[in-house]
Design a protein around this motif. Sequence first.
Motif, mmCIF file in Angstrom:
data_model
loop_
_atom_site.group_PDB
_atom_site.id
_atom_site.type_symbol
_atom_site.label_atom_id
_atom_site.label_comp_id
_atom_site.label_asym_id
_atom_site.label_seq_id
_atom_site.Cartn_x
_atom_site.Cartn_y
_atom_site.Cartn_z
ATOM 1 N N THR A 46 1.296 11.345 4.849
ATOM 2 C CA THR A 46 0.354 12.216 4.890
ATOM 3 C C THR A 46 -0.260 13.030 5.197
ATOM 4 O O THR A 46 -0.934 13.773 4.519
ATOM 5 N N VAL B 222 1.221 4.551 -3.212
ATOM 6 C CA VAL B 222 1.039 5.662 -3.006
ATOM 7 C C VAL B 222 1.729 5.983 -3.583
ATOM 8 O O VAL B 222 1.572 7.524 -3.978
ATOM 9 N N LEU C 17 0.511 -0.801 0.139
ATOM 10 C CA LEU C 17 0.067 -0.057 0.697
ATOM 11 C C LEU C 17 1.054 1.198 -0.243
ATOM 12 O O LEU C 17 1.466 2.394 -1.161
ATOM 13 N N ILE D 287 -5.440 6.237 3.596
ATOM 14 C CA ILE D 287 -4.892 5.243 3.161
ATOM 15 C C ILE D 287 -3.596 5.774 3.890
ATOM 16 O O ILE D 287 -2.923 4.414 4.702
ATOM 17 N N ASN E 290 -4.911 10.414 -0.412
ATOM 18 C CA ASN E 290 -3.916 9.993 0.348
ATOM 19 C C ASN E 290 -4.202 9.702 1.879
ATOM 20 O O ASN E 290 -3.347 8.951 2.752
#
Length: 460
Positions: free
Chosen positions: A85, A20, A16, A176, A173
Amino acid sequence: MTPNPPPWPGLAILLLAGFVTIFDLFVVNVAIPSMQADLGASLSQIGFIVAGYELAFGVLLITGGRLGDLYGRRRLFVAGMAGFTLASLLCGLAPTVGFLIAARVAQGLAAALLFPQVYASIRVNFTGEDRQRAFGFLGMTLGLAAIAGQILGGYLVEADLLGLGWRTIFLINVPIGLIAIAAARFIPETRAPERPALDWAGVALVSLGLALLLIPLIEAPIRGGSIAAALVLTAFYYHQEHRRKTGRQPLVDMTLLRQPRFAQGGVLVLLIYSTSASFFLCFALLAQTGFGLSPFAAGRVFAPCSIAFVVLSLSAPRLVAQFGTRAIAIGALIYAAALAVLIGQVWQAGAALVVPHLIPVLIVIGGAQAMIMTPLLNLVLGFVAERQAGMASGVISTLQQVGAALGVAVVGMLFGGVLGAGPADRALYASAFVAGMGYNVGAAILATFVLLRLGRARNP
């Protein structure tokens, strides 16, 4: 003693994170016209939005890997994901283009902390066939991230969810990242058995030198910037040599770069990757700003190129195993020829160009890129001793991102030079695309000659 079972749930979280970071390399391209319209961004500022992420990502990749070795790879994973993030949130909320550029640089720095932990954690937590499967899943994930960057990114921009437009490509994002941070406990904590001190002076010198080299290229050719970059990078070289000779581990072992085949391989990586990001940028400008395609339509036109890349990536290693370096050289020659055909199509059609008519040659370009990029890294890393493999891998990964930033700088300069020559109509955008892609053709031809030379050196 019973060995620990492979941490497959942890692999899902690592994948994951890999998704991203690569998604954000590609997704910006489909949003460029929307950013220009919303923020009033110039072409050079768009170059900074694209290349700022790549440059920050590239110059701190080696540092990110070393920090994971020192302080724990899961800990750096969490820190990097938290920074990524937060930076993504700031990108999505950016009120001005200057703020967006700064947030993109921060996003790249965080990605440089995050991404090395993905590779290192897979390498140390999986063995044998499980490791091969894990790296296979990673390769597939990164390929899908490139495709999603165009198709999903185009959809998000065009859907204009909650009136956010291009901002959703960054804001997606945030959830996630929060999920990845919460689930990071499934990744086993690991550290390197030997943990030498990090060369922070080397980090500062190489970061400053590359910034002085690339920033003036993106903004405008400035002779003084090039001279300053040369001086700082020379100081970095002697600093690294001094550390090596005094028994302290350098950030980059310069004896690597004095190995002729590895040095030529590094030039190859720089050349090939300089054509990739610049190609995405120029095509987005041509298709959307120049010819008025929507972000989703432009993504659909380009997606077959990425699908061809993923499909051919599966067979490229087998072809290289059978035919050697010549197979990569043939791929580079096809790449150069396909780019030349693309340029010819755009130049001949001019203002009458129908962008979807370019799909066949885009498919060939994507397949040719796979024939070069997929096996190239293994080829170059095969030139060094196993004890140097970790540092060599860091150098090559850095050259990938620095090459991408360099390509954006040079091609953006050529593209912008033509656009500044008159009213920005379709014909002028077609001419600008031809000028920018001229660099890519030259780089692909030069790469072909270097590959042929390497092939002769390996098979005298």
